[in-house]
Design an enzyme around this catalytic site. Structure first.
Site, PDB file in Angstrom:
ATOM      1  N   LYS A  20       1.089   8.394   6.329  1.00 38.67           N
ATOM      2  CA  LYS A  20       1.906   7.908   7.764  1.00 38.67           C
ATOM      3  C   LYS A  20       1.858   9.272   8.855  1.00 38.67           C
ATOM      4  CE  LYS A  20       5.351   5.371   5.300  1.00 38.67           C
ATOM      5  NZ  LYS A  20       6.895   5.236   4.807  1.00 38.67           N
ATOM      6  N   TYR A  60       5.353  -3.935   8.219  1.00 39.30           N
ATOM      7  CA  TYR A  60       6.745  -4.037   7.709  1.00 39.30           C
ATOM      8  C   TYR A  60       7.345  -5.244   7.872  1.00 39.30           C
ATOM      9  CZ  TYR A  60       6.254   1.035   6.307  1.00 39.30           C
ATOM     10  OH  TYR A  60       5.939   2.325   5.616  1.00 39.30           O
ATOM     11  N   ASN A 124       8.873  10.084   5.241  1.00 40.17           N
ATOM     12  CA  ASN A 124       8.422  10.302   3.832  1.00 40.17           C
ATOM     13  C   ASN A 124       7.056  10.254   3.522  1.00 40.17           C
ATOM     14  OD1 ASN A 124       8.261   7.438   4.010  1.00 40.17           O
ATOM     15  ND2 ASN A 124       9.735   6.921   2.572  1.00 40.17           N
ATOM     16  N   HIS A 127       2.583   5.757   2.486  1.00 37.49           N
ATOM     17  CA  HIS A 127       3.153   4.208   1.923  1.00 37.49           C
ATOM     18  C   HIS A 127       2.146   3.664   0.699  1.00 37.49           C
ATOM     19  CE1 HIS A 127       3.539  -0.261   2.080  1.00 37.49           C
ATOM     20  NE2 HIS A 127       2.270  -0.085   2.145  1.00 37.49           N
ATOM     21  N   GLU A 138      -1.707  -6.500   2.274  1.00 36.12           N
ATOM     22  CA  GLU A 138      -1.700  -5.033   3.338  1.00 36.12           C
ATOM     23  C   GLU A 138      -3.239  -4.650   3.452  1.00 36.12           C
ATOM     24  OE1 GLU A 138       2.544  -3.474   1.799  1.00 36.12           O
ATOM     25  OE2 GLU A 138       0.888  -2.717   1.103  1.00 36.12           O
TER      26      GLU A 138
HETATM   27  P1  GDP Z   1       8.802   2.257   0.324  1.00 35.34           P
HETATM   28  O1  GDP Z   1       8.075   0.980  -0.289  1.00 35.34           O
HETATM   29  O2  GDP Z   1       9.053   3.235  -0.920  1.00 35.34           O
HETATM   30  O3  GDP Z   1       8.007   2.864   1.327  1.00 35.34           O
HETATM   31  O4  GDP Z   1      10.156   1.675   0.823  1.00 35.34           O
HETATM   32  P2  GDP Z   1      10.589   0.542   1.648  1.00 35.34           P
HETATM   33  O5  GDP Z   1       9.715  -0.789   1.356  1.00 35.34           O
HETATM   34  O6  GDP Z   1      12.013   0.255   1.234  1.00 35.34           O
HETATM   35  O7  GDP Z   1      10.708   0.930   3.017  1.00 35.34           O
HETATM   36  C1  GDP Z   1       9.638   1.098   3.946  1.00 35.34           C
HETATM   37  C2  GDP Z   1       9.825   2.627   4.685  1.00 35.34           C
HETATM   38  O8  GDP Z   1      10.820   2.167   5.709  1.00 35.34           O
HETATM   39  C3  GDP Z   1      10.139   3.703   3.984  1.00 35.34           C
HETATM   40  O9  GDP Z   1       9.212   4.158   3.272  1.00 35.34           O
HETATM   41  C4  GDP Z   1      10.678   4.525   4.930  1.00 35.34           C
HETATM   42  O10 GDP Z   1       9.721   5.091   5.716  1.00 35.34           O
HETATM   43  C5  GDP Z   1      11.472   3.564   5.602  1.00 35.34           C
HETATM   44  N1  GDP Z   1      12.889   3.388   5.469  1.00 35.34           N
HETATM   45  C6  GDP Z   1      13.283   2.666   4.213  1.00 35.34           C
HETATM   46  N2  GDP Z   1      14.593   2.820   4.139  1.00 35.34           N
HETATM   47  C7  GDP Z   1      14.914   3.578   5.017  1.00 35.34           C
HETATM   48  C8  GDP Z   1      16.230   4.152   5.610  1.00 35.34           C
HETATM   49  O11 GDP Z   1      17.490   3.646   5.060  1.00 35.34           O
HETATM   50  N3  GDP Z   1      16.383   4.741   6.998  1.00 35.34           N
HETATM   51  C9  GDP Z   1      15.182   5.008   7.551  1.00 35.34           C
HETATM   52  N4  GDP Z   1      15.019   5.696   8.626  1.00 35.34           N
HETATM   53  N5  GDP Z   1      13.801   4.547   7.055  1.00 35.34           N
HETATM   54  C10 GDP Z   1      14.107   3.773   5.744  1.00 35.34           C
HETATM   55 MG    MG Z   2       7.683  -0.710   0.527  1.00 36.18          MG
END
Ligand code: GDP
Ligand code: MG
Length: 164
Positions: A20, A60, A124, A127, A138
């Site tokens: 990212k 997303y 973080n 991805h 994707e």
């Molecule tokens: P991943 O698959 O581990 O990347 O997690 P998810 O698919 O649940 O979420 C996608 C991305 O959204 C995450 O990697 C974070 O960049 C962002 N994200 C998820 N949860 C949060 C949150 O509670 N707050 C914020 N600011 N970003 C979040």
């Molecule tokens: Mg995810």
């Protein structure tokens, strides 16, 4: 030609991994690539891309109802390059997720990428596809054009992989 995400459960399984914008800005591109290379996975696609807002929203789209969606899309489509990659090898989807670590870096094990390099869920750095169907979606979104993924055989394959 091989299916875009390879064949689930085989040596040809593929996953979509993206560094990212924060990972790019922080100079962590090489470190992330090195982990996948050293583990024994094969890089079959790689490009730097500054995604549009629409692209970030599509990537997303399962999170569009979440309160952080707007900020997430803005972060991903900031103009800083995202390093989009497709990695191939046995169990790469699940192993890639384990190598990346928990979504919230504060819950990620210290040896994982997020556990080593970040402290904020909103920054973080990386991805990874979370299942085969996500990998198909994707890889299709980020590497839609024919010829962007390359079938090749690493010279060390017999020293990395044994099927018996
Ligand atoms: P991943 O698959 O581990 O990347 O997690 P998810 O698919 O649940 O979420 C996608 C991305 O959204 C995450 O990697 C974070 O960049 C962002 N994200 C998820 N949860 C949060 C949150 O509670 N707050 C914020 N600011 N970003 C979040
Ligand atoms: Mg995810």
């Amino acid at each position: 030609a091989k299916p875009i995400a390879g064949v689930k459960g085989t040596n040809s399984e593929r996953t979509f991994i993206a560094i990212k914008p924060d990972g790019t800005q922080r100079g962590l591109v090489g470190k992330v690539i090195t982990r996948f290379e050293e583990r024994g996975y094969k890089l079959v696609g790689l490009k730097a891309i500054a995604p549009s807002k629409e692209m970030a929203e599509k990537h997303y789209d399962d999170l569009k109802a979440r309160p952080f969606f707007g900020g997430l899309v803005k972060y991903i489509s900031s103009g800083t390059p995202v390093i989009a990659m497709v990695w191939e090898g046995k169990d790469v989807i699940k192993q890639g997720r384990a190598m990346i670590g928990a979504t919230n870096p504060l819950d990620a094990s210290p040896g994982s990428i997020r556990g080593q390099y970040c402290i904020s869920v909103g920054r973080n750095i990386i991805h990874g596809s979370d299942c085969f169907e996500a990998a198909e979606k994707e890889i299709g979104l980020w590497f839609g054009k024919a010829g962007e993924l390359i079938e090749w055989t690493p010279a060390n394959v017999e020293w990395v992989q044994s099927d018996n």
